[in-house]
Motif scaffolding. Sequence first.
Motif: not given
Length: 168
Positions: A21-50
């Motif tokens: 991401g730094q090398h190509y100056n490109c946005d990075v999406l870490h899927l763990d970052k959108i799979h969980f909310t605070s304190n390891w609560q999982e989000r729905t598949i639909d929320e992630m897919a959106n």
Amino acid sequence: MKIAIIGYSGSGKSTLASFLGQHYNCDVLHLDKIHFTSNWQERTIDEMANDISRFMLQSDWIIEGNYSTCLYEERMREADCIIYFSFNRFNCLSRVFRRYLKYRGHTRPSMAEDCNEKFDFEFMKWILLDGRSNKYVKQYKAVIKKYPDKTIVIKNQKQLNHYMKQVN
């Protein structure tokens, strides 16, 4: 450039994604970052897919993580390059333990806020056994077979270092 990075937990996917991401100056999406909310609560598949769908509208992206239930095939198809980390299980366990020591009591950059780094029996079992079940092995092999011309397989740190030097 669109890059999908997949592979076993603890192999270095997040670190490489941030580097690229730094090398190509490109946005990075870490899927763990959108799979969980605070304190390891999982989000729905639909929320992630959106979130993934919106992210993939960009002309350039790097998406790091597996989550085969969330637009997996679309990510593989649209990626210009797929990087598959196939480090052995004991190497991954060692890397995860070192990561735990580094971030213990804190949230690492590639994780959702307030998800402090953990190293417990369940995660160890995932790294050593569950995350390497036939289902996942077949899934990775299917990607390599379907997209051989754009898939790079990285099996160890030496190969990863070589790849990163080529990029620079």
